[in-house]
Design a protein around this motif. Structure first.
Motif, PDB file in Angstrom:
ATOM      1  N   LEU A  13       0.808  -1.222   0.000  1.00  0.00           N
ATOM      2  CA  LEU A  13       0.000   0.000   0.000  1.00  0.00           C
ATOM      3  C   LEU A  13       0.842   1.273   0.000  1.00  0.00           C
ATOM      4  O   LEU A  13       0.310   2.363  -0.190  1.00  0.00           O
ATOM      5  CB  LEU A  13      -0.929   0.004   1.217  1.00  0.00           C
ATOM      6  N   ALA A  14       2.137   1.130   0.194  1.00  0.00           N
ATOM      7  CA  ALA A  14       3.028   2.295   0.302  1.00  0.00           C
ATOM      8  C   ALA A  14       3.470   2.808  -1.060  1.00  0.00           C
ATOM      9  O   ALA A  14       4.637   3.128  -1.277  1.00  0.00           O
ATOM     10  CB  ALA A  14       4.234   1.949   1.165  1.00  0.00           C
ATOM     11  N   HIS A  15       2.539   2.899  -1.960  1.00  0.00           N
ATOM     12  CA  HIS A  15       2.784   3.441  -3.298  1.00  0.00           C
ATOM     13  C   HIS A  15       1.498   4.133  -3.715  1.00  0.00           C
ATOM     14  O   HIS A  15       0.403   3.561  -3.586  1.00  0.00           O
ATOM     15  CB  HIS A  15       3.130   2.304  -4.262  1.00  0.00           C
ATOM     16  N   ASP A  16       1.596   5.347  -4.203  1.00  0.00           N
ATOM     17  CA  ASP A  16       0.387   6.125  -4.477  1.00  0.00           C
ATOM     18  C   ASP A  16      -0.554   5.447  -5.456  1.00  0.00           C
ATOM     19  O   ASP A  16      -1.761   5.444  -5.261  1.00  0.00           O
ATOM     20  CB  ASP A  16       0.735   7.543  -4.916  1.00  0.00           C
ATOM     21  N   ARG A  17      -0.039   4.819  -6.490  1.00  0.00           N
ATOM     22  CA  ARG A  17      -0.912   4.188  -7.484  1.00  0.00           C
ATOM     23  C   ARG A  17      -1.570   2.935  -6.909  1.00  0.00           C
ATOM     24  O   ARG A  17      -2.764   2.711  -7.104  1.00  0.00           O
ATOM     25  CB  ARG A  17      -0.129   3.856  -8.747  1.00  0.00           C
ATOM     26  N   ARG A  18      -0.811   2.115  -6.177  1.00  0.00           N
ATOM     27  CA  ARG A  18      -1.411   0.915  -5.572  1.00  0.00           C
ATOM     28  C   ARG A  18      -2.451   1.298  -4.526  1.00  0.00           C
ATOM     29  O   ARG A  18      -3.497   0.658  -4.417  1.00  0.00           O
ATOM     30  CB  ARG A  18      -0.343   0.012  -4.956  1.00  0.00           C
ATOM     31  N   LEU A  19      -2.173   2.337  -3.758  1.00  0.00           N
ATOM     32  CA  LEU A  19      -3.142   2.803  -2.777  1.00  0.00           C
ATOM     33  C   LEU A  19      -4.422   3.266  -3.483  1.00  0.00           C
ATOM     34  O   LEU A  19      -5.531   2.951  -3.033  1.00  0.00           O
ATOM     35  CB  LEU A  19      -2.556   3.926  -1.924  1.00  0.00           C
ATOM     36  N   ALA A  20      -4.286   3.965  -4.590  1.00  0.00           N
ATOM     37  CA  ALA A  20      -5.456   4.414  -5.353  1.00  0.00           C
ATOM     38  C   ALA A  20      -6.244   3.217  -5.901  1.00  0.00           C
ATOM     39  O   ALA A  20      -7.481   3.212  -5.869  1.00  0.00           O
ATOM     40  CB  ALA A  20      -5.027   5.332  -6.498  1.00  0.00           C
ATOM     41  N   VAL A  21      -5.544   2.208  -6.384  1.00  0.00           N
ATOM     42  CA  VAL A  21      -6.210   1.003  -6.886  1.00  0.00           C
ATOM     43  C   VAL A  21      -6.966   0.332  -5.749  1.00  0.00           C
ATOM     44  O   VAL A  21      -8.144  -0.024  -5.896  1.00  0.00           O
ATOM     45  CB  VAL A  21      -5.185   0.027  -7.521  1.00  0.00           C
ATOM     46  N   PHE A  22      -6.306   0.159  -4.621  1.00  0.00           N
ATOM     47  CA  PHE A  22      -6.951  -0.512  -3.487  1.00  0.00           C
ATOM     48  C   PHE A  22      -8.175   0.266  -3.014  1.00  0.00           C
ATOM     49  O   PHE A  22      -9.237  -0.308  -2.782  1.00  0.00           O
ATOM     50  CB  PHE A  22      -5.957  -0.710  -2.337  1.00  0.00           C
ATOM     51  N   ARG A  23      -8.053   1.571  -2.905  1.00  0.00           N
ATOM     52  CA  ARG A  23      -9.194   2.388  -2.463  1.00  0.00           C
ATOM     53  C   ARG A  23     -10.349   2.316  -3.457  1.00  0.00           C
ATOM     54  O   ARG A  23     -11.509   2.294  -3.068  1.00  0.00           O
ATOM     55  CB  ARG A  23      -8.756   3.832  -2.236  1.00  0.00           C
ATOM     56  N   THR A  24     -10.028   2.259  -4.742  1.00  0.00           N
ATOM     57  CA  THR A  24     -11.058   2.104  -5.771  1.00  0.00           C
ATOM     58  C   THR A  24     -11.783   0.777  -5.594  1.00  0.00           C
ATOM     59  O   THR A  24     -13.015   0.706  -5.715  1.00  0.00           O
ATOM     60  CB  THR A  24     -10.430   2.200  -7.183  1.00  0.00           C
TER      61      THR A  24
END
Length: 109
Positions: A13-24
């Motif tokens: 989760l410590a990556h902005d794009r992965r965090l955005a994917v997970f939140r989506t």
């Protein structure tokens, strides 16, 4: 949850794009989303998205299933809850806070 499992999840989760994917995927709920829909919604190239989804899946935060020719990705809510519980486990001197409230300073006095 083991510390190593938590570290792996947090690293994913410590990556902005992965965090955005997970939140989506969290917003999408249990039904999840097709990879193409995620790529379009976040303006992420498919090859990049595949890499990020793979890391989230390896970390146990995302589940994938096939629906025809599509891969459907969904947040693993049990894993997310386990991670949150691990992070807040000791915040109130060993007393878990109610699920609906965050562990705030002074909340368990």
């Amino acid at each position: 949850m083991e510390s190593a499992t938590a570290v792996t999840a947090l690293a994913a989760l410590a990556h902005d794009r992965r965090l955005a994917v997970f939140r989506t995927l969290v917003v999408a709920g249990a039904d999840g989303l097709a990879a193409g829909h995620i790529a379009q919604a976040l303006a992420v190239p498919p090859s990049s998205l595949s890499h990020h989804l793979g890391l989230l899946e390896q970390a146990g935060l995302v589940q994938v299933r096939r629906a025809g020719r599509s891969l459907i990705y969904a947040a693993d809510f049990a894993a997310m809850r386990a991670l949150i519980d691990f992070l807040t486990e000791d915040c109130c001197r060993g007393l878990a806070p109610p699920a609906e409230s965050a562990c705030q300073p002074g909340a368990c006095q």
